[in-house]
Scaffold this active site. Structure first.
Site, PDB file in Angstrom:
ATOM      1  CB  SER A 125      30.787  62.738  52.781  1.00 18.15           C
ATOM      2  OG  SER A 125      30.298  63.724  53.686  1.00 18.15           O
ATOM      3  CG  HIS A 143      32.101  59.096  65.784  1.00 12.37           C
ATOM      4  ND1 HIS A 143      31.608  60.372  65.622  1.00 12.37           N
ATOM      5  CD2 HIS A 143      32.024  58.487  64.576  1.00 12.37           C
ATOM      6  CE1 HIS A 143      31.232  60.510  64.355  1.00 12.37           C
ATOM      7  NE2 HIS A 143      31.479  59.383  63.707  1.00 12.37           N
ATOM      8  CD  GLU A 164      34.454  58.448  60.979  1.00 14.44           C
ATOM      9  OE1 GLU A 164      33.753  57.871  60.154  1.00 14.44           O
ATOM     10  OE2 GLU A 164      34.018  58.894  62.046  1.00 14.44           O
ATOM     11  N   GLY A 214      29.307  64.178  57.474  1.00 12.31           N
ATOM     12  CA  GLY A 214      27.949  64.697  57.338  1.00 12.31           C
ATOM     13  C   GLY A 214      27.868  65.983  56.533  1.00 12.31           C
ATOM     14  CE  LYS A 267      27.648  59.599  62.099  1.00 12.66           C
ATOM     15  NZ  LYS A 267      28.179  60.847  61.583  1.00 12.66           N
ATOM     16  CD  GLU A 279      28.731  62.451  64.755  1.00  9.24           C
ATOM     17  OE1 GLU A 279      28.134  61.438  65.187  1.00  9.24           O
ATOM     18  OE2 GLU A 279      28.824  62.721  63.537  1.00  9.24           O
ATOM     19  CG  ASN A 324      28.327  55.631  63.525  1.00 14.76           C
ATOM     20  OD1 ASN A 324      27.393  55.359  64.267  1.00 14.76           O
ATOM     21  ND2 ASN A 324      29.147  56.649  63.757  1.00 14.76           N
TER      22      ASN A 324
HETATM   23  P1  13P Z   1      28.789  60.508  57.166  1.00 11.84           P
HETATM   24  O1  13P Z   1      29.035  59.285  56.307  1.00 11.84           O
HETATM   25  O2  13P Z   1      27.323  60.779  57.356  1.00 11.84           O
HETATM   26  O3  13P Z   1      29.572  61.678  56.709  1.00 11.84           O
HETATM   27  O4  13P Z   1      29.324  60.132  58.637  1.00 11.84           O
HETATM   28  C1  13P Z   1      30.596  59.613  58.772  1.00 11.84           C
HETATM   29  C2  13P Z   1      30.767  59.122  60.150  1.00 11.84           C
HETATM   30  O5  13P Z   1      30.814  59.895  61.085  1.00 11.84           O
HETATM   31  C3  13P Z   1      30.849  57.665  60.357  1.00 11.84           C
HETATM   32  O6  13P Z   1      31.230  57.365  61.666  1.00 11.84           O
END
Ligand code: 13P
Length: 255
Positions: A215, A97, A169, A175, A13, A99, A11
């Site tokens: 992560s 997601h 997740e 992150g 982002k 976010e 992803n």
């Molecule tokens: P990270 O791998 O940067 O922690 O992000 C995970 C994520 O949100 C994948 O959709």
């Protein structure tokens, strides 16, 4: 090892311009050219989807939207429909997601509408669920996952589940560099699979893929993939660089 085909998804982002996305995709294509028996998905920003899908045509990498809207078309400024994603070359879309839940008002109800329309358009949905740190610390992880699953998948039939992938997740691991331990991931994945079995029976629960996200890095991928109920990963930060994502795609099966 399970019979479920491992799925490694990146992803991106809100990172990479169109030229940057194309360069990364071209390099990744070469880096994973040897891979078979594993599905590789990348999810660039909307404006990069079409050119990246064209560049990856005929390769072993497919492209996913990061989000989608729940109508076919209409006066919804700024939104993109499932059919539009499909026409841009997407085989998958991410839905729900954390976010999007946190910053853009996504709810289990909107997730549900998006899944239904996306399946109807022929997309496979990577449906994200996961608990906040506070929810974990107060012992509510399973309750949160159960609600996200039951409301998010409300009205989705057993045959339609073939077009659904769940991504667990934990929000506190995204992150932050704090990966869930393999035991925490396996525990949550096993719970999710048990809820799918409860709703759809063992055939569907045995074939539904459950990804871990939060992560994921080259140095923890092998241990995560060794867990019985971890069928793949959804990678954020470490998917942006070809070297690290390629290492994740090339995870080593531990004996
Ligand atoms: P990270 O791998 O940067 O922690 O992000 C995970 C994520 O949100 C994948 O959709």
């Amino acid at each position: 090892m399970s019979s479920r085909t491992p799925l490694i998804a990146g992803n991106w982002k809100m990172y990479k311009t169109v030229p940057e996305a194309l360069e990364t995709a071209e390099q990744l294509k070469e880096a994973v050219i040897d891979i078979s028996g594993r599905e590789i998905v990348i999810s660039p920003p909307y404006v990069c989807l079409f050119p990246v899908a064209v560049a990856l045509k005929g390769s072993n990498i497919v492209v996913a939207g990061q989000n989608v809207f729940w109508e076919d078309e209409g006066a919804y400024t700024g939104e993109v429909s499932p059919g539009m994603l499909k026409s841009a070359g997407c085989a998958y879309t991410i839905i729900g997601h954390s976010e999007r839940r946190q910053y853009f008002g996504e709810t289990n109800e909107t997730v549900n509408k998006k899944i239904k329309m996306s399946i109807a358009a022929g997309l496979t949905c990577i449906v994200c669920i996961g608990e906040l740190l506070e929810e974990r610390e107060t012992g509510r992880t399973f309750a949160v996952l159960e609600t996200q699953l039951s409301e998010g998948l409300d009205g989705i039939s057993a045959p339609q589940m073939a077009a659904v992938v769940i991504a667990y997740e934990p929000v506190w691991a995204i992150g932050t560099g704090k990966t869930a331990t393999t035991a925490q991931a396996e525990e949550a994945h096993r719970f999710i699979r048990s809820r799918i079995e409860h709703a759809y029976g063992s055939e569907v629960s045995g074939t539904t893929r459950i990804l871990y996200g939060g992560s994921v890095k080259p140095d923890n991928i092998d241990q995560l993939m060794a867990e019985e109920d971890v069928d793949g990963v959804l990678v954020g930060g470490a998917s942006l660089k070809v070297e690290s994502f390629s290492r994740i795609v090339h995870f080593v099966v531990l004996g």
